[in-house]
Design an enzyme around this catalytic site. Structure first.
Site, PDB file in Angstrom:
ATOM      1  N   SER A 100      -3.893  -6.591  -3.269  1.00 32.46           N
ATOM      2  CA  SER A 100      -2.759  -5.691  -3.462  1.00 32.46           C
ATOM      3  C   SER A 100      -1.460  -6.352  -2.989  1.00 32.46           C
ATOM      4  CB  SER A 100      -3.035  -4.357  -2.750  1.00 32.46           C
ATOM      5  OG  SER A 100      -2.166  -3.339  -3.191  1.00 32.46           O
ATOM      6  N   ASP A 220      -8.075   1.308 -11.780  1.00 30.89           N
ATOM      7  CA  ASP A 220      -7.158   1.223 -10.633  1.00 30.89           C
ATOM      8  C   ASP A 220      -5.919   2.076 -10.901  1.00 30.89           C
ATOM      9  OD1 ASP A 220      -5.438   0.503  -8.560  1.00 30.89           O
ATOM     10  OD2 ASP A 220      -5.900  -1.637  -8.702  1.00 30.89           O
ATOM     11  N   HIS A 249      -9.237   0.549  -6.904  1.00 28.45           N
ATOM     12  CA  HIS A 249      -8.319  -0.422  -6.314  1.00 28.45           C
ATOM     13  C   HIS A 249      -8.984  -1.407  -5.350  1.00 28.45           C
ATOM     14  CE1 HIS A 249      -4.352  -1.876  -5.243  1.00 28.45           C
ATOM     15  NE2 HIS A 249      -4.546  -1.616  -3.960  1.00 28.45           N
TER      16      HIS A 249
END
Length: 271
Positions: A100, A220, A249
């Site tokens: 991320s 996601d 995610h």
């Protein structure tokens, strides 16, 4: 992770967890409240064994690494701190794995240090030019440090809600409370500006010379495949994308065996 220490980088302490020996791999966590290097990567590190020297820092403002005086975080700080950490550890060449926010840092680091970074694995990554702040990421950054906030955050991170167990909620709520003071200064509203800070211009992405593996969940909602990973295919010189179906995610948690196989195979290939 098997060893813990504090390394001084740019005059500020950085808490680091390490394991294994061999080629160095820097592992960068994401931006959710309560996130730490060991929390994000301990299970993956244990499964990978001792074939690599895995380095998982708490980035500035997270876990046990404070923000430098006068800083509010941001891509430039996290990138410079990551580079300085590996310099301090004496790692002349290393791979970078980032989740991320950590994926954006990994790509920025590869652009800044093309002679040092050998591979990049960007997981559920941020960093794509023009990628907007999703409603789910906005909610995660704003999550209160209590069980309700932890439960809501975890429910947004994963597709399979069976993973949002009572023990997971309790552990994340405790981590969120422990880091609440530092975290409060990282992503204050309006939060779109912080998402913008974590996007990389096309010219920076063009400077990435290391091979890049993008790993992304098809479902996601935090960094959606369409706006987060697919645009990067147009800007990176040596890139491949692996999409996991039935995945949100956190591929390392949702599909741990596939994730570790992808990671180890890619790290074993030549640069």
């Amino acid at each position: 992770m098997t060893a813990s220490r504090t390394v001084t980088v740019g005059g500020s302490p950085v808490h680091v967890m390490e394991s294994g020996t061999g080629p160095a791999v820097l592992m960068l966590h994401g931006s959710g409240p309560g996130t730490t290097g060991s929390g994000a990567w301990a299970a993956t590190a244990q499964a990978l064994g001792t074939s690599w020297h895995l380095v998982a820092p708490d980035q500035a403002g997270f876990g046990r690494t404070p923000l430098p005086a006068g800083s509010r975080g941001g891509l430039r700080l996290w990138t410079e701190q990551a580079a300085g950490l590996m310099d301090a550890l004496g790692a002349e060449r290393y791979a970078v794995v980032g989740h991320s926010m950590g994926g954006a840092v990994a790509l920025a680091l590869a652009a800044a240090r093309p002679r040092q970074v050998t591979h990049v694995v960007a997981v559920s990554t941020m960093g794509a030019p023009g990628a907007p702040l999703s409603a789910d990421l906005d909610a995660i950054w704003a999550a209160p440090a209590d069980p309700a906030g932890a439960r809501d955050m975890l429910s947004r991170l994963v597709l399979d809600q069976a993973l949002v167990t009572e023990s997971a909620v309790a552990a994340r709520a405790a981590a969120m409370r422990a880091g609440a003071a530092a975290y409060a200064s990282l992503f204050p509203p309006p939060r779109a500006r912080w998402a913008d800070d974590l996007t990389l211009p096309a010219r920076t992405l063009a400077e990435v010379r290391a091979p890049v593996l993008l790993i992304h969940g098809a479902e996601d909602r935090v960094t959606p495949l369409r706006t987060a990973a697919l645009p990067l295919l147009e800007h990176l010189a040596d890139v491949r994308l692996h999409v996991l179906g039935r995945c949100g995610h956190v591929p390392a948690l949702e599909h741990p065996h596939d994730f570790r196989r992808l990671l180890s195979c890619f790290l074993e290939r030549g640069p």
